[in-house]
Design an enzyme around this catalytic site. Structure first.
Site, PDB file in Angstrom:
ATOM      1  NE  ARG A 176     -16.823  46.300  46.487  1.00 20.82           N
ATOM      2  CZ  ARG A 176     -15.650  45.973  46.130  1.00 20.82           C
ATOM      3  NH1 ARG A 176     -15.412  45.165  45.131  1.00 20.82           N
ATOM      4  NH2 ARG A 176     -14.785  46.468  46.842  1.00 20.82           N
ATOM      5  CB  CYS A 234     -12.517  47.868  39.622  1.00 25.26           C
ATOM      6  SG  CYS A 234     -10.719  47.433  39.433  1.00 25.26           S
TER       7      CYS A 234
END
Length: 288
Positions: A176, A234
């Protein structure tokens, strides 16, 4: 200040009658059945905490997928979980404390000092041969009074140039960070200047936190240091709290960007970088 409590210490507290508020925070991205898992089995006395509704406000593009709730709402929930003044609180889940750390950070931010993560979580409790039970617990309403702002946090504006004078850690999976996949947020990649530091690297294979010295070595290798301002994000501010817990175990402090990449990537004015390097090779995205 201790971050973790092991299974033996928790069991000793429970069997000796020491007051302990035990909170089950089972939740995972893509698994909406945390409450069902809890009802099937949990550590005796544990109260279920629903992360999406009790540890977050509804998603909003300008605040991210899991915005922090106001302190009055958190206080209301905390009292319903049975927390009273000066209580010892222990949070756990069944995924290496990836979700329980969100509650740990929020209660620390709200001024509670004696909040711990159960190292290894429910799997460690089971592995020790200790009992579990089903059904729901009905705690007596608590009387705790919460504050706010006791843990460092930053907004998107400060995040934008944080890496110029410190270290910005991206706690998501490496794929990611590199922008190879993005299952939930509108753009793929990472915040310019961020260093990839997946939370999975904080854990042993059985879901315990690595020893403090190993965590310290890991973060030093990533550029963290005693005098280096450090911040973490995050996807939506959940697993970043796990990184902050790991940093605390290692002897470092760090600020949280609560909106994280879900907030950042929803603003078209914010640059997003793909690939393994912190900055794009484009001169306009690199510092200086």
């Amino acid at each position: 200040m201790d971050t973790l409590m092991d299974v033996s210490a928790l069991n000793n507290r429970m069997t000796s009658g020491q007051r302990t508020v035990l909170l089950d925070v089972r939740w995972a991205l893509g698994d909406p059945h945390g409450h069902g898992h809890y009802l099937k089995e949990h550590i005796p006395g544990a109260v279920y905490v629903d992360l999406p509704t009790q540890l977050a406000e509804p998603a909003a593009p300008e605040r991210g997928r899991h915005p922090l709730p106001p302190v009055d709402k958190l206080q209301e929930h905390a009292r319903c979980w049975g927390i009273c003044e000066r209580d010892v609180v222990v949070a756990y889940d069944d995924s290496g404390n990836m979700s329980a750390a969100r509650l740990w950070w929020m209660l620390r931010n709200a001024g509670l000092a004696d909040v711990f993560l159960l190292d290894g979580g429910l799997p460690a409790w089971r592995a020790a041969g200790l009992p579990v039970e089903g059904g729901a617990e009905q705690p007596v309403i608590g009387n705790v009074t919460l504050a706010e702002g006791r843990m460092p946090a930053i907004d998107a504006a400060r995040t934008a140039d944080w890496a110029l004078g410190g270290v910005l850690l991206d706690a998501r999976a490496g794929e990611r960070y590199r922008g190879e996949i993005e299952p939930v947020d509108p753009r793929a990649g990472h915040i310019p200047g961020a260093v990839s530091a997946p939370t999975s690297g904080n854990l042993t294979g059985d879901g315990h936190f690595l020893p403090a010295q190993e965590l310290r070595h890991r973060f030093l290798e990533l550029g963290v240091g005693p005098d280096v301002p450090t911040a973490v994000y995050c996807g939506s501010g959940v697993t970043a709290a796990h990184q902050i817990a790991a940093l605390e175990i290692a002897g470092f402090s760090a600020a949280l960007f609560p909106g994280s990449f879900s907030e950042w990537s929803n603003n078209a004015a914010n640059a997003v970088v793909t690939g393994a390097a912190p900055y794009s090779t484009d001169s306009e995205a690199a510092p200086g």
